[in-house]
Write an enzyme that holds these catalytic residues in place. Structure first.
Site, PDB file in Angstrom:
ATOM      1  N   HIS A  53      -8.871 -21.461 -42.981  1.00 45.42           N
ATOM      2  CA  HIS A  53      -8.700 -22.663 -41.566  1.00 45.42           C
ATOM      3  C   HIS A  53      -8.145 -23.952 -43.293  1.00 45.42           C
ATOM      4  CE1 HIS A  53     -10.534 -20.096 -39.179  1.00 45.42           C
ATOM      5  NE2 HIS A  53      -9.610 -20.064 -39.098  1.00 45.42           N
ATOM      6  N   GLU A  58     -11.069 -11.840 -35.420  1.00 46.77           N
ATOM      7  CA  GLU A  58      -9.833 -11.838 -36.450  1.00 46.77           C
ATOM      8  C   GLU A  58      -9.952 -10.631 -37.508  1.00 46.77           C
ATOM      9  OE1 GLU A  58      -7.815 -15.727 -36.165  1.00 46.77           O
ATOM     10  OE2 GLU A  58      -9.373 -16.348 -37.020  1.00 46.77           O
ATOM     11  N   HIS A 109      -2.635 -22.680 -37.779  1.00 48.37           N
ATOM     12  CA  HIS A 109      -4.306 -22.324 -37.197  1.00 48.37           C
ATOM     13  C   HIS A 109      -4.507 -21.963 -38.894  1.00 48.37           C
ATOM     14  CE1 HIS A 109      -6.520 -17.758 -36.467  1.00 48.37           C
ATOM     15  NE2 HIS A 109      -6.717 -18.580 -37.110  1.00 48.37           N
ATOM     16  N   HIS A 169      -8.278 -15.614 -45.404  1.00 46.36           N
ATOM     17  CA  HIS A 169      -7.853 -16.096 -44.219  1.00 46.36           C
ATOM     18  C   HIS A 169      -8.748 -17.005 -43.751  1.00 46.36           C
ATOM     19  CE1 HIS A 169      -7.105 -17.636 -40.576  1.00 46.36           C
ATOM     20  NE2 HIS A 169      -7.878 -16.903 -39.743  1.00 46.36           N
TER      21      HIS A 169
HETATM   22 ZN   LIG Z   1      -8.853 -18.071 -38.155  1.00 44.99          ZN
END
Ligand SMILES: [Zn+2]
Length: 291
Positions: free
Chosen positions: A100, A79, A186, A98
């Site tokens: 989660h 990603e 996500h 990023h």
């Molecule tokens: Zn992710």
């Protein structure tokens, strides 16, 4: 100018801080733009953030296509396009995260708007945090695996940082219009003008979500305990709603965020340096540090 070594050491420390605060677990990542070359960014290879410890584990990627600048680079995160495309779209951004986070995830699933609810998280904003839905970017031939695994998906996600009224503006905005984007089912993405700011926002975005959830639960539980409870509170708000920061409060607390950021960074650095799990082997020349 901040040296590459300094940036590499801070990037390793940031990986540890974000793990220590459960913003990252085995997954999720942070990157930083190269201090001497804005067309390059650095992030760790495909490994758990808590275990990143050396400069050679940090891969340098071209912003243009998120390809490593050396042929012998270790395997990277699938990603990474999240990071590359945000750097490409916004020249002012110098660090991207990023996550989660399970405290934030409910707001990427339940359709409940996430908003700034207390003063150290004013950057979350008065308007509901925008939600990027990858389903709208897919074509039928792609696997719907929810991962930002191509340049096009990364570009669509990066565009979510632009408000609808600026979406077709010319020239395009160089700074994001929101500090935070949720990714449906996500996680979330945030950024900073440097690593410290990005880490601050990621940690307090998570805290804000936790506090908002608790406030809504508390308010509804309290309302349910009162049989003769009037249907509105004294200030006229609906009893099941919560009270976010006002637009003015969100704006003004965001303006004060930068002055407060260093204290948090120094505390969080001391915390991870006291834990044997976290090892940072990137050394910075003390002469260079002092200059
Ligand atoms: Zn992710």
């Amino acid at each position: 100018m901040v040296s590459l070594k300094r940036i590499q050491r801070d990037l390793v420390t940031a990986n540890h801080i974000l793990h220590f605060h459960s913003v990252l677990d085995a997954y999720g990542h942070i990157s930083v733009r190269h201090p001497e070359n804005a067309a390059v960014y650095l992030m760790s290879g495909d490994m758990a953030p808590a275990t990143v410890s050396t400069a050679d584990q940090l891969i340098q990627y071209r912003v243009n296509d998120s390809v490593a600048i050396t042929l012998d680079a270790p395997r990277g995160y699938i990603e990474r396009y999240i990071h590359g495309e945000v750097y490409k779209r916004f020249p002012d951004v110098h660090s991207v995260i990023h996550s989660h986070s399970e405290d934030v995830l409910p707001y990427a699933i339940a359709g409940v708007p996430l908003r700034a609810v207390y003063h150290t998280a004013g950057f979350v904003g008065y308007d509901p945090v925008p939600v990027y839905d990858i389903e709208n970017s897919y074509n039928d031939t792609q696997p719907h695996d929810m991962l930002i695994s191509t340049l096009a998906l990364g570009a669509d996600l990066a565009q979510t940082f632009v408000s609808p009224e600026n979406a077709h503006a010319t020239p395009q905005t160089v700074s994001p219009d929101t500090h935070l984007v949720l990714m449906r089912k996500h996680g979330f993405v945030t950024f900073g003008t440097d690593i410290r700011e990005a880490v601050y926002k990621a940690v307090f975005a998570q805290s804000n979500a936790k506090v908002q959830t608790m406030a809504v639960l508390l308010k509804n539980a309290y309302s349910g305990l009162q049989d003769d409870n009037p249907r509105t509170w004294a200030n006229g708000s609906d009893e099941s709603s919560f009270e976010p920061l006002t637009r003015r409060q969100a704006k003004d607390t965001t303006a004060g965020m930068h002055a407060a950021g260093d204290r948090a960074w120094l505390l969080w650095t001391a915390e991870v340096e006291s834990q044997p799990l976290y090892v940072n082997n990137v050394t910075v020349d003390t002469v260079e540090e002092a200059s």
